[in-house]
Design an enzyme around this catalytic site. Sequence first.
Site, PDB file in Angstrom:
ATOM      1  N   GLY A   1     -21.599   5.854  -4.259  1.00 20.40           N
ATOM      2  CA  GLY A   1     -20.482   5.986  -5.194  1.00 20.40           C
ATOM      3  C   GLY A   1     -20.371   4.734  -6.031  1.00 20.40           C
ATOM      4  O   GLY A   1     -21.343   3.991  -6.212  1.00 20.40           O
ATOM      5  N   ASN A   2     -19.175   4.483  -6.523  1.00 22.16           N
ATOM      6  CA  ASN A   2     -18.947   3.346  -7.427  1.00 22.16           C
ATOM      7  C   ASN A   2     -19.387   2.013  -6.808  1.00 22.16           C
ATOM      8  O   ASN A   2     -20.178   1.271  -7.393  1.00 22.16           O
ATOM      9  CB  ASN A   2     -17.447   3.324  -7.795  1.00 22.16           C
ATOM     10  CG  ASN A   2     -17.051   2.053  -8.514  1.00 22.16           C
ATOM     11  OD1 ASN A   2     -16.932   1.001  -7.905  1.00 22.16           O
ATOM     12  ND2 ASN A   2     -16.879   2.134  -9.811  1.00 22.16           N
TER      13      ASN A   2
ATOM     14  N   GLY B   1     -23.690   5.096   1.188  1.00 21.27           N
ATOM     15  CA  GLY B   1     -22.870   5.538   0.062  1.00 21.27           C
ATOM     16  C   GLY B   1     -23.688   5.479  -1.208  1.00 21.27           C
ATOM     17  O   GLY B   1     -24.730   4.797  -1.278  1.00 21.27           O
TER      18      GLY B   1
ATOM     19  N   LYS C   1       0.862  -1.193   0.000  1.00 17.27           N
ATOM     20  CA  LYS C   1       0.000   0.000   0.000  1.00 17.27           C
ATOM     21  C   LYS C   1       0.888   1.228   0.000  1.00 17.27           C
ATOM     22  O   LYS C   1       2.006   1.198   0.513  1.00 17.27           O
ATOM     23  CB  LYS C   1      -0.872   0.020   1.261  1.00 17.27           C
ATOM     24  CG  LYS C   1      -2.094   0.896   1.142  1.00 17.27           C
ATOM     25  CD  LYS C   1      -3.163   0.180   0.341  1.00 17.27           C
ATOM     26  CE  LYS C   1      -4.459   0.938   0.271  1.00 17.27           C
ATOM     27  NZ  LYS C   1      -5.530   0.075  -0.272  1.00 17.27           N
TER      28      LYS C   1
HETATM   29  P1  NAD Z   1     -16.622   6.642  -4.235  1.00 18.76           P
HETATM   30  O1  NAD Z   1     -15.783   7.832  -3.985  1.00 18.76           O
HETATM   31  O2  NAD Z   1     -17.073   6.314  -5.596  1.00 18.76           O
HETATM   32  O3  NAD Z   1     -17.918   6.712  -3.315  1.00 18.76           O
HETATM   33  C1  NAD Z   1     -17.897   7.020  -1.962  1.00 18.76           C
HETATM   34  C2  NAD Z   1     -19.307   7.316  -1.513  1.00 18.76           C
HETATM   35  O4  NAD Z   1     -19.286   7.599  -0.109  1.00 18.76           O
HETATM   36  C3  NAD Z   1     -19.934   8.529  -2.186  1.00 18.76           C
HETATM   37  O5  NAD Z   1     -21.279   8.248  -2.477  1.00 18.76           O
HETATM   38  C4  NAD Z   1     -19.846   9.587  -1.099  1.00 18.76           C
HETATM   39  O6  NAD Z   1     -20.866  10.565  -1.226  1.00 18.76           O
HETATM   40  C5  NAD Z   1     -20.060   8.745   0.128  1.00 18.76           C
HETATM   41  N1  NAD Z   1     -19.626   9.413   1.352  1.00 18.76           N
HETATM   42  C6  NAD Z   1     -18.550  10.216   1.529  1.00 18.76           C
HETATM   43  N2  NAD Z   1     -18.535  10.686   2.787  1.00 18.76           N
HETATM   44  C7  NAD Z   1     -19.618  10.143   3.402  1.00 18.76           C
HETATM   45  C8  NAD Z   1     -20.147  10.247   4.696  1.00 18.76           C
HETATM   46  N3  NAD Z   1     -19.579  11.024   5.624  1.00 18.76           N
HETATM   47  N4  NAD Z   1     -21.246   9.541   4.989  1.00 18.76           N
HETATM   48  C9  NAD Z   1     -21.839   8.765   4.059  1.00 18.76           C
HETATM   49  N5  NAD Z   1     -21.406   8.653   2.804  1.00 18.76           N
HETATM   50  C10 NAD Z   1     -20.300   9.330   2.486  1.00 18.76           C
HETATM   51  O7  NAD Z   1     -15.787   5.421  -3.583  1.00 18.76           O
HETATM   52  P2  NAD Z   1     -15.961   3.878  -3.854  1.00 18.76           P
HETATM   53  O8  NAD Z   1     -14.966   3.468  -4.859  1.00 18.76           O
HETATM   54  O9  NAD Z   1     -17.386   3.562  -4.052  1.00 18.76           O
HETATM   55  O10 NAD Z   1     -15.464   3.261  -2.470  1.00 18.76           O
HETATM   56  C11 NAD Z   1     -16.309   3.175  -1.341  1.00 18.76           C
HETATM   57  C12 NAD Z   1     -15.619   2.385  -0.245  1.00 18.76           C
HETATM   58  O11 NAD Z   1     -15.289   1.083  -0.727  1.00 18.76           O
HETATM   59  C13 NAD Z   1     -14.307   2.979   0.246  1.00 18.76           C
HETATM   60  O12 NAD Z   1     -14.200   2.685   1.625  1.00 18.76           O
HETATM   61  C14 NAD Z   1     -13.259   2.203  -0.500  1.00 18.76           C
HETATM   62  O13 NAD Z   1     -12.030   2.167   0.183  1.00 18.76           O
HETATM   63  C15 NAD Z   1     -13.897   0.839  -0.526  1.00 18.76           C
HETATM   64  N6  NAD Z   1     -13.398  -0.014  -1.604  1.00 18.76           N
HETATM   65  C16 NAD Z   1     -13.520   0.382  -2.903  1.00 18.76           C
HETATM   66  C17 NAD Z   1     -13.072  -0.460  -3.895  1.00 18.76           C
HETATM   67  C18 NAD Z   1     -13.224  -0.092  -5.342  1.00 18.76           C
HETATM   68  O14 NAD Z   1     -12.934  -0.942  -6.187  1.00 18.76           O
HETATM   69  N7  NAD Z   1     -13.700   1.074  -5.677  1.00 18.76           N
HETATM   70  C19 NAD Z   1     -12.471  -1.691  -3.573  1.00 18.76           C
HETATM   71  C20 NAD Z   1     -12.384  -2.072  -2.231  1.00 18.76           C
HETATM   72  C21 NAD Z   1     -12.854  -1.213  -1.261  1.00 18.76           C
END
Ligand code: NAD
Length: 417
Positions: free
Chosen positions: A219-220, A217, A104
Site C-alpha cells: 500500500g502507500n 504490504g 485518537k
Molecule cells: P494501505 O491501505 O495503503 O496499505 C495496506 C497494505 O496492507 C495493502 O497493500 C494491503 O493489501 C495490505 N494488507 C491488508 N491486509 C493484509 C494482510 N492480511 N496481510 C498482508 N498484507 C495485507 O495502508 P498504509 O497507509 O500503507 O498503512 C500501512 C500501515 O502503516 C498501517 O498499519 C498503518 O496504520 C501504518 N501507518 C500508516 C501511516 C500513513 O501515513 N499512511 C502512518 C503511520 C502508520
Amino acid sequence: MPNNPFETAKFQLAEAAKIAGLDAKFVARLSRVHRYAEVSIPVIMDNGEQKIFTGFRSQHNNARGPYKGGIRFHERVSLDEIRALSFLMSFKNAVIDVPFGGGKGGVIVSPKNLSEGELERLARGFIKRIYKIIGPDFDVPAPDMNTNGKIMGWMLDEYEKITGVKAPAAFTGKPINLGGSEGREEATGFGGGVILREVLKSGFINFGPEVKIAIQGFGNVAFHLAAAAKTLDLKIVALSDSQGGIYSDRGLEIEEVAKFKKSTGALAGFAGAAAISNEELLASPADVLAPAALENVLTGKNAADIKAKLILEMANGPTAPEADKNFKERGVMVIPDILANSGGVAVSFYEWYQNLHNEKWETATVLKKLDEQMTEAYKAVFATKEKFQTDFRNAAYILAAQRIQEAEKNLNPTAFY
Ligand code: NAD
C-alpha cells in the site's frame, strides 16, 4: 503478557520507566488519558432506517501541544484501542519532536457496507458530536484506517459550518486543494527510508555487501518505503498484499510490480517471482524485514522463524510483546513504530503549520525538512539507547517520556514536582 492494547502500551511505559528511573507519579499520570468521549451518531440510511453508531475520541496528553491523531472507521474499534492509540501518539509526537500531544478517534462501523452518502452523513454526524473538543489549537484529527482526505474534507466542512470560522488547520491529511501538504503521500515510507539509511550508515549490523529487504504490504507506506530502499541500493526481495506475496532472489522492480498489480489486481503471477504466503514473506531470507500492513503480525508463534537481522516497524504495533522478547534474546534489532513511521505525523505538522501561516511548501522543501527531522529523531533515540544501554524501543519510550515530562514541569512547576 497483556493482550489488551492499552495494557500493552502501559506495560511498555513501565518497562521504560524502570530502565530510566522515571518519576513514579509522572508515570502514573501518563498511564491515564486526560479525557475521552464516547458519542452516539444517528445516521439515516439510504433505505430510510435509522442506525446509531458509536464513536470515541481520546485525548491522552497535551503538555507539548494540541492533541493530535487520526480517526479510524472499523468494525473492531474499541475504547481501549482508541485510548492506547492516543497514548502512542503522545509518544510518537514527542520522539519526532513535533509540538503536539496525543489523541485518537474512531467509529465502530464496517465502512465497506456503507454507501458514499451514508459514509458522508456518518463523518459529519461524528463531528457534530465532537466539534466542541477539537480545533486547530486544541485537538487536530487526521485520516487513519478506512478514512482519507475526502472524509477529512467533509469533516472540515461540517466543523466550519458549526463553528462559523474558516479553520483548515482543524484537520490534517486533507486533499491538496483544501490545504493539504505536498509530500504527505510519500511521507511515512520516505521517513522509514531515512531511518533505514541511518541504521545502515551506523554500521552496527554486519549486513554484508548486499542488503535484502522484505516488505509486508504494497500500500502507500510499503510502496514509498520500497522506493526509498531502492535509492539506498537495497534489493527488494519480497512484497505482499492481503491475498499473499511474491518473492524473487534477484530483486523486484517496484514500478513494474505496481503496474502489474494495477492491471491484474494482485501480486501473484508477477513474472520471475514465486508466489508466497504472508507467513512465508515474514520468514523470507532477507536482512531487513519491514512489516508495513497490519498490527500484530510478528507473534510468539512465528518470531523464531524470522531470519532478518533488522525489523523496521512501518505498521503500527506489528510486533507482539512475545515476539519482541524473542527478538531481544536472538539479537534481532527492532526499530519501533513510534520512530520508524513518524514521518507521516511530521508532515501533518508541516500541513498544520502551513495552514496557520497561509504558506504553501513545495515537495522538495517538505522532504528536505522531513529528512532532517527524522535524522535528528534517530540520533536522539540512538543517544538515549547508548546512555541507558537498552534497545531502540525502550530508548524511544524513555526519550518521549522525558520530553513530555520536561514540558509538564515547565508548564506547572509547582503542582507535581
Ligand atoms: P494501505 O491501505 O495503503 O496499505 C495496506 C497494505 O496492507 C495493502 O497493500 C494491503 O493489501 C495490505 N494488507 C491488508 N491486509 C493484509 C494482510 N492480511 N496481510 C498482508 N498484507 C495485507 O495502508 P498504509 O497507509 O500503507 O498503512 C500501512 C500501515 O502503516 C498501517 O498499519 C498503518 O496504520 C501504518 N501507518 C500508516 C501511516 C500513513 O501515513 N499512511 C502512518 C503511520 C502508520
